[in-house]
Design an enzyme around this catalytic site. Structure first.
Site, mmCIF file in Angstrom:
data_model
loop_
_atom_site.group_PDB
_atom_site.id
_atom_site.type_symbol
_atom_site.label_atom_id
_atom_site.label_comp_id
_atom_site.label_asym_id
_atom_site.label_seq_id
_atom_site.Cartn_x
_atom_site.Cartn_y
_atom_site.Cartn_z
ATOM 1 N N ASN A 52 -6.847 0.775 5.333
ATOM 2 C CA ASN A 52 -6.359 2.148 5.100
ATOM 3 C C ASN A 52 -7.298 3.134 5.782
ATOM 4 O OD1 ASN A 52 -8.439 3.129 3.119
ATOM 5 N ND2 ASN A 52 -7.693 1.344 2.003
ATOM 6 N N ASP A 77 -3.851 -2.309 -2.786
ATOM 7 C CA ASP A 77 -3.127 -2.804 -3.963
ATOM 8 C C ASP A 77 -2.614 -4.226 -3.734
ATOM 9 O OD1 ASP A 77 -3.424 -0.572 -5.627
ATOM 10 O OD2 ASP A 77 -1.898 0.509 -4.478
ATOM 11 N N ASP A 134 -6.369 -4.448 -10.340
ATOM 12 C CA ASP A 134 -6.730 -3.027 -10.365
ATOM 13 C C ASP A 134 -8.115 -2.933 -11.014
ATOM 14 O OD1 ASP A 134 -7.091 -0.287 -11.095
ATOM 15 O OD2 ASP A 134 -4.942 0.010 -10.802
ATOM 16 N N ILE A 135 -9.115 -2.665 -10.185
ATOM 17 C CA ILE A 135 -10.510 -2.688 -10.660
ATOM 18 C C ILE A 135 -10.718 -1.617 -11.729
ATOM 19 C CG2 ILE A 135 -12.933 -2.587 -9.937
ATOM 20 C CD1 ILE A 135 -11.869 -3.116 -7.037
ATOM 21 N N PHE A 147 -10.310 8.304 -9.006
ATOM 22 C CA PHE A 147 -9.705 9.216 -8.037
ATOM 23 C C PHE A 147 -8.211 8.909 -7.994
ATOM 24 C CE2 PHE A 147 -12.600 11.664 -5.182
ATOM 25 C CZ PHE A 147 -13.783 11.379 -5.836
HETATM 26 O O1 PMT Z 1 -13.228 7.961 2.213
HETATM 27 P P1 PMT Z 1 -12.771 9.314 2.703
HETATM 28 O O2 PMT Z 1 -12.264 9.281 4.133
HETATM 29 O O3 PMT Z 1 -13.816 10.378 2.492
HETATM 30 O O4 PMT Z 1 -11.487 9.748 1.849
HETATM 31 C C1 PMT Z 1 -11.635 10.043 0.481
HETATM 32 C C2 PMT Z 1 -10.495 9.425 -0.346
HETATM 33 C C3 PMT Z 1 -9.165 10.055 0.035
HETATM 34 C C4 PMT Z 1 -10.434 7.909 -0.124
HETATM 35 C C5 PMT Z 1 -10.851 9.735 -1.856
HETATM 36 O O5 PMT Z 1 -10.891 11.118 -2.041
HETATM 37 C C6 PMT Z 1 -9.829 9.111 -2.797
HETATM 38 O O6 PMT Z 1 -8.815 9.705 -3.136
HETATM 39 N N1 PMT Z 1 -10.088 7.865 -3.245
HETATM 40 C C7 PMT Z 1 -9.162 7.057 -4.054
HETATM 41 C C8 PMT Z 1 -8.165 6.400 -3.135
HETATM 42 C C9 PMT Z 1 -7.173 5.528 -3.879
HETATM 43 O O7 PMT Z 1 -7.157 4.343 -3.682
HETATM 44 O O8 PMT Z 1 -6.425 6.143 -4.771
HETATM 45 P P2 PMT Z 1 -5.297 5.440 -5.676
HETATM 46 O O9 PMT Z 1 -4.543 6.589 -6.236
HETATM 47 O O10 PMT Z 1 -4.556 4.422 -4.880
HETATM 48 O O11 PMT Z 1 -6.119 4.694 -6.794
HETATM 49 C C10 PMT Z 1 -6.439 5.303 -8.033
HETATM 50 C C11 PMT Z 1 -7.813 4.857 -8.508
HETATM 51 O O12 PMT Z 1 -7.769 3.454 -8.818
HETATM 52 C C12 PMT Z 1 -8.929 5.038 -7.489
HETATM 53 O O13 PMT Z 1 -10.079 5.446 -8.182
HETATM 54 C C13 PMT Z 1 -9.108 3.646 -6.901
HETATM 55 O O14 PMT Z 1 -10.453 3.410 -6.492
HETATM 56 C C14 PMT Z 1 -8.741 2.744 -8.075
HETATM 57 N N2 PMT Z 1 -8.145 1.447 -7.689
HETATM 58 C C15 PMT Z 1 -6.959 1.400 -7.018
HETATM 59 C C16 PMT Z 1 -6.415 0.177 -6.724
HETATM 60 C C17 PMT Z 1 -7.086 -0.997 -7.115
HETATM 61 N N3 PMT Z 1 -6.588 -2.207 -6.844
HETATM 62 N N4 PMT Z 1 -8.243 -0.920 -7.768
HETATM 63 C C18 PMT Z 1 -8.784 0.291 -8.070
HETATM 64 O O15 PMT Z 1 -9.862 0.360 -8.679
#
Ligand code: PMT
Length: 403
Positions: free
Chosen positions: A209, A278, A305-306, A322
């Site tokens: 990504n 994911d 999902d961590i 985030f």
């Molecule tokens: O790295 P940069 O270029 O500076 O960009 C910053 C960013 C856009 C990556 C950052 O600001 C951000 O939004 N990070 C979270 C990205 C993300 O994966 O979002 P999500 O909405 O898909 O996931 C939600 C949360 O669950 C996140 O905290 C993610 O780390 C966590 N997650 C998601 C999937 C997974 N399998 N395990 C997780 O822990």
């Protein structure tokens, strides 16, 4: 707060140079060890003798004058100090700092030091608002240099406008907040994740990504500056590890899962800024997948999902998630906050210009389970990190001065 702190006051050539005397005098009264470096033009506005008397230390102006000590003075001073405040900071010194020009004693120390640098700009409004100065300030802010002021009011050239140097009291208050913050998270252990995971398909390809890691690295830097023992679990990112931070390199979501879960019981806070895949390919091809002219279908299986797992296992830890959204930002972010059982969720709409993946800036909202919400304007990722660390300190119930 200032007792024993070693502070370098840099004075550059503007009419506000006389105010440097008050900054030096107040710092000394608060028992700081004050050193002064002046540019040649600053000496036209205020004498080294004045600042030497107020600081009770020799004043540095010339690179090549007879040394005051036996060592290489600009390097020794650069390593000795805890912070630098440049007051006043002219447009010229800001431009030199931006490009890393080192053509006198002060600019050389600024390049050699790793101490935090504060600047209090002072100049005529037209010079301050000039796109060149504004671009320089943006770059300096992104590098972590802290700006104090300028304020608006009567200017020496006879006009009213923005560009007046902040008063000594405001400068000291900012420095004092900074030093209190440095102690704020001492004794706390935090873990930050950053970057985008890569899920290999074959020996040469992966699903990835657009995350650059900038957001997570900025958070790790600010946490470390705030005194926390900081572990950065990083997916591949082309960024230097912030000084003092322990970096653990991972590639895939499963590796990140193991690295985070293994350490969860020993940390006080986890911040999940990483963009985690994911899904991963069901099969990792041993050899490079060959094209045969027909369609190729990949089977993907879900990754754990961590964050959700941490939310299930958490005891006393503070958990920050985030949400990177492309639609229905608040509703989706709210859902994630509750499902993943986090204490604070940082929502960013990654379709917005100046927000999200790769950009040096971000536009975020902080959501709390009690319904509170804070919306921020576009700001550098370092500033987002500072606001986040301030909230983390509040959630931990420690030093209110952390910001
Ligand atoms: O790295 P940069 O270029 O500076 O960009 C910053 C960013 C856009 C990556 C950052 O600001 C951000 O939004 N990070 C979270 C990205 C993300 O994966 O979002 P999500 O909405 O898909 O996931 C939600 C949360 O669950 C996140 O905290 C993610 O780390 C966590 N997650 C998601 C999937 C997974 N399998 N395990 C997780 O822990």
């Amino acid at each position: 707060m200032f007792s024993g702190r070693k502070i370098l006051v840099g004075v550059t050539g503007g009419i506000a140079a006389y105010k440097a005397a008050e900054v030096v005098s107040r710092l000394r009264k608060l028992n700081a060890e004050v050193h002064v470096a002046m540019t040649k033009s600053a000496t036209e506005f205020i004498t080294p003798l004045t600042l030497r008397s107020l600081s009770a230390n020799p004043v540095y102006v010339d690179m090549f004058e007879e040394p005051k000590h036996w060592n290489v003075e600009h390097i020794a001073l650069a390593q000795h100090i805890d912070a630098v405040i440049i007051a006043p900071a002219t447009a010229n010194i800001l431009a030199k700092m931006t490009i890393g020009l080192a053509d006198d004693f002060l600019s050389t120390v600024l390049l050699a030091t790793r101490a935090p640098i504060f600047v209090a700009p002072a100049m005529n409004e037209a010079m301050y608002l000039h796109p060149a100065t504004q671009a320089n300030l943006t770059q300096l802010r992104e590098r972590g240099i802290k700006l104090i002021g300028p304020s608006t009011g009567f200017q020496a050239c006879g006009t009213e406008g923005v560009g007046r140097m902040s008063e000594a009291a405001e400068i000291l208050e900012t420095l004092s907040l900074f030093f209190s913050r440095v102690e704020g998270l001492k004794g706390k252990k935090v873990l930050v994740t950053a970057g985008g995971t890569q899920e290999p398909l074959d020996p040469v390809r992966y699903l990835g990504n657009r995350s650059s890691g900038r957001m997570g690295y900025a958070i790790a830097q600010v946490l470390q500056e705030a005194g926390a023992e900081t572990i950065l679990v990083s997916a591949p990112a082309d960024l230097p590890t912030p000084q003092g931070v322990t970096r653990i390199a991972v590639q895939t979501a499963l590796e990140m899962y193991d690295a985070v879960l293994e350490r969860f019981s020993e940390v006080d806070v986890v911040i999940k800024a990483a963009a985690v895949a994911d899904y991963r390919p069901a099969v990792l091809a041993e050899q490079k997948i060959k094209k045969d002219g027909t369609n190729l279908t990949l089977e993907l299986v879900p990754n754990p999902d961590i964050l959700a797992e941490l939310g299930r296992q958490k005891t006393s830890q503070i958990l920050i998630g985030f949400a990177a959204e492309t639609e229905n930002l608040m509703a989706n972010a709210q859902g994630k906050m509750l499902r993943k059982n986090v204490n604070l969720l940082v929502a960013n709409d990654v379709t917005k210009q100046g927000a999200g993946f790769g950009s040096p800036t971000n536009i975020v909202s902080f959501l709390f389970p009690d319904g509170r919400r804070i919306d921020f304007p576009q700001m550098s990722k370092l500033e987002v990190a500072r606001n986040l660390v301030h909230e983390i300190a509040n959630l931990l119930g420690v030093n209110k001065g952390v910001n």
